[in-house]
Scaffold this motif. Structure first.
Motif, PDB file in Angstrom:
ATOM      1  N   ALA A   1     -22.587 -52.747  33.758  1.00  0.00           N
ATOM      2  CA  ALA A   1     -23.391 -53.762  34.457  1.00  0.00           C
ATOM      3  C   ALA A   1     -22.643 -54.959  34.806  1.00  0.00           C
ATOM      4  O   ALA A   1     -22.860 -55.417  35.764  1.00  0.00           O
ATOM      5  N   GLY A   2     -21.679 -55.456  33.796  1.00  0.00           N
ATOM      6  CA  GLY A   2     -20.837 -56.523  33.973  1.00  0.00           C
ATOM      7  C   GLY A   2     -20.137 -56.421  35.049  1.00  0.00           C
ATOM      8  O   GLY A   2     -19.914 -57.505  35.872  1.00  0.00           O
ATOM      9  N   ASP A   3     -19.630 -55.127  35.193  1.00  0.00           N
ATOM     10  CA  ASP A   3     -18.625 -55.053  36.253  1.00  0.00           C
ATOM     11  C   ASP A   3     -19.434 -55.174  37.716  1.00  0.00           C
ATOM     12  O   ASP A   3     -18.842 -55.612  38.683  1.00  0.00           O
ATOM     13  N   ALA A   4     -20.543 -54.571  38.047  1.00  0.00           N
ATOM     14  CA  ALA A   4     -21.473 -54.649  38.969  1.00  0.00           C
ATOM     15  C   ALA A   4     -21.857 -56.119  39.251  1.00  0.00           C
ATOM     16  O   ALA A   4     -21.739 -56.670  40.247  1.00  0.00           O
ATOM     17  N   PHE A   5     -22.268 -56.739  38.159  1.00  0.00           N
ATOM     18  CA  PHE A   5     -22.681 -58.184  38.435  1.00  0.00           C
ATOM     19  C   PHE A   5     -21.362 -58.987  38.908  1.00  0.00           C
ATOM     20  O   PHE A   5     -21.652 -59.847  39.762  1.00  0.00           O
ATOM     21  N   ALA A   6     -20.218 -58.735  38.500  1.00  0.00           N
ATOM     22  CA  ALA A   6     -19.052 -59.389  38.735  1.00  0.00           C
ATOM     23  C   ALA A   6     -18.961 -59.250  40.448  1.00  0.00           C
ATOM     24  O   ALA A   6     -18.743 -60.159  41.322  1.00  0.00           O
ATOM     25  N   THR A   7     -19.052 -57.855  40.687  1.00  0.00           N
ATOM     26  CA  THR A   7     -18.768 -57.634  42.194  1.00  0.00           C
ATOM     27  C   THR A   7     -20.027 -58.393  42.992  1.00  0.00           C
ATOM     28  O   THR A   7     -19.552 -58.808  43.931  1.00  0.00           O
ATOM     29  N   ALA A   8     -21.309 -58.232  42.361  1.00  0.00           N
ATOM     30  CA  ALA A   8     -22.192 -58.949  43.176  1.00  0.00           C
ATOM     31  C   ALA A   8     -22.284 -60.338  43.106  1.00  0.00           C
ATOM     32  O   ALA A   8     -22.663 -60.987  44.514  1.00  0.00           O
ATOM     33  N   VAL A   9     -21.776 -61.202  42.286  1.00  0.00           N
ATOM     34  CA  VAL A   9     -21.717 -62.587  42.341  1.00  0.00           C
ATOM     35  C   VAL A   9     -20.352 -63.069  43.308  1.00  0.00           C
ATOM     36  O   VAL A   9     -20.644 -63.869  43.972  1.00  0.00           O
ATOM     37  N   THR A  10     -19.406 -62.017  43.313  1.00  0.00           N
ATOM     38  CA  THR A  10     -18.173 -62.357  44.169  1.00  0.00           C
ATOM     39  C   THR A  10     -18.904 -62.278  45.327  1.00  0.00           C
ATOM     40  O   THR A  10     -18.162 -63.311  46.513  1.00  0.00           O
ATOM     41  N   LEU A  11     -19.476 -61.236  45.946  1.00  0.00           N
ATOM     42  CA  LEU A  11     -19.854 -60.944  47.248  1.00  0.00           C
ATOM     43  C   LEU A  11     -20.910 -61.892  47.899  1.00  0.00           C
ATOM     44  O   LEU A  11     -20.875 -62.363  49.046  1.00  0.00           O
ATOM     45  N   THR A  12     -21.688 -62.578  47.032  1.00  0.00           N
ATOM     46  CA  THR A  12     -22.928 -63.220  47.291  1.00  0.00           C
ATOM     47  C   THR A  12     -22.875 -64.806  46.804  1.00  0.00           C
ATOM     48  O   THR A  12     -23.659 -65.471  47.228  1.00  0.00           O
ATOM     49  N   ASP A  13     -21.925 -65.138  46.050  1.00  0.00           N
ATOM     50  CA  ASP A  13     -21.909 -66.593  45.721  1.00  0.00           C
ATOM     51  C   ASP A  13     -23.270 -66.733  45.050  1.00  0.00           C
ATOM     52  O   ASP A  13     -23.942 -67.973  45.526  1.00  0.00           O
ATOM     53  N   SER A  14     -23.963 -66.260  44.114  1.00  0.00           N
ATOM     54  CA  SER A  14     -25.144 -66.385  43.604  1.00  0.00           C
ATOM     55  C   SER A  14     -25.373 -66.360  42.321  1.00  0.00           C
ATOM     56  O   SER A  14     -24.473 -65.760  41.570  1.00  0.00           O
ATOM     57  N   LEU A  15     -26.661 -66.491  41.606  1.00  0.00           N
ATOM     58  CA  LEU A  15     -26.783 -66.107  40.276  1.00  0.00           C
ATOM     59  C   LEU A  15     -27.227 -64.858  40.102  1.00  0.00           C
ATOM     60  O   LEU A  15     -27.749 -64.228  40.692  1.00  0.00           O
ATOM     61  N   VAL A  16     -27.143 -64.425  38.606  1.00  0.00           N
ATOM     62  CA  VAL A  16     -27.648 -63.187  38.157  1.00  0.00           C
ATOM     63  C   VAL A  16     -28.528 -63.447  37.339  1.00  0.00           C
ATOM     64  O   VAL A  16     -28.424 -64.325  36.413  1.00  0.00           O
ATOM     65  N   VAL A  17     -29.848 -62.899  37.426  1.00  0.00           N
ATOM     66  CA  VAL A  17     -31.184 -62.937  36.770  1.00  0.00           C
ATOM     67  C   VAL A  17     -31.414 -61.663  36.022  1.00  0.00           C
ATOM     68  O   VAL A  17     -31.386 -60.681  36.794  1.00  0.00           O
ATOM     69  N   ILE A  18     -31.276 -61.618  34.574  1.00  0.00           N
ATOM     70  CA  ILE A  18     -31.439 -60.275  33.911  1.00  0.00           C
ATOM     71  C   ILE A  18     -32.845 -60.359  33.397  1.00  0.00           C
ATOM     72  O   ILE A  18     -33.294 -61.314  32.780  1.00  0.00           O
TER      73      ILE A  18
END
Length: 126
Positions: free
Chosen positions: A71-88
């Motif tokens: 999940a951390g790998d996916a979140f890192a990719t998502a944040v890099t692409l979107t420059d956004s927050l992650v809400v779990i």
């Protein structure tokens, strides 16, 4: 952003959701213990990790850790692409003490440039 179809860090031939989902925790616990038990829920596995239910606590902790890593790998990719927050959210947040360290380790990891410079995997502070 939906991340389920990103590549799974541990097996890039399958989708992320196969490593970061309820069924992934159940499958990993079964694999680590060698016991096929489809009736265990992630909450049951959490209780095993806590020593409150019979089972293999180390395998239970490892199943949550693997979830956190993927999940951390996916979140890192998502944040890099979107420059956004992650809400779990959801039920798996109850096991954060077992998956959060791996999740943060992954998001705080570094990559190398072709010249050998180290850069943070996620540019904002994690």
């Amino acid at each position: 952003m939906e991340t389920f179809c990103l590549r799974n860090k541990r097996d890039t031939s399958i989708i992320l959701e196969e490593g970061a989902s309820i069924r992934a925790i159940k499958r990993e616990y079964a694999r680590l213990t060698g016991v096929e038990s489809t009736d265990l829920t992630p909450y049951d596995i959490y209780l095993i990790a806590e020593g409150e239910k019979p089972g293999d606590p180390e395998a239970a902790k490892k199943a949550f850790e693997l979830f956190g890593e993927i999940a951390g790998d996916a979140f890192a990719t998502a944040v890099t692409l979107t420059d956004s927050l992650v809400v779990i959210g959801g039920g798996l947040t109850g096991a954060m003490k077992y998956n959060k360290p791996a999740l943060l380790r992954e998001m705080r990891s570094t990559l190398l440039t072709v010249t050998g410079e180290t850069v943070n995997r996620v540019q904002p502070r994690v």
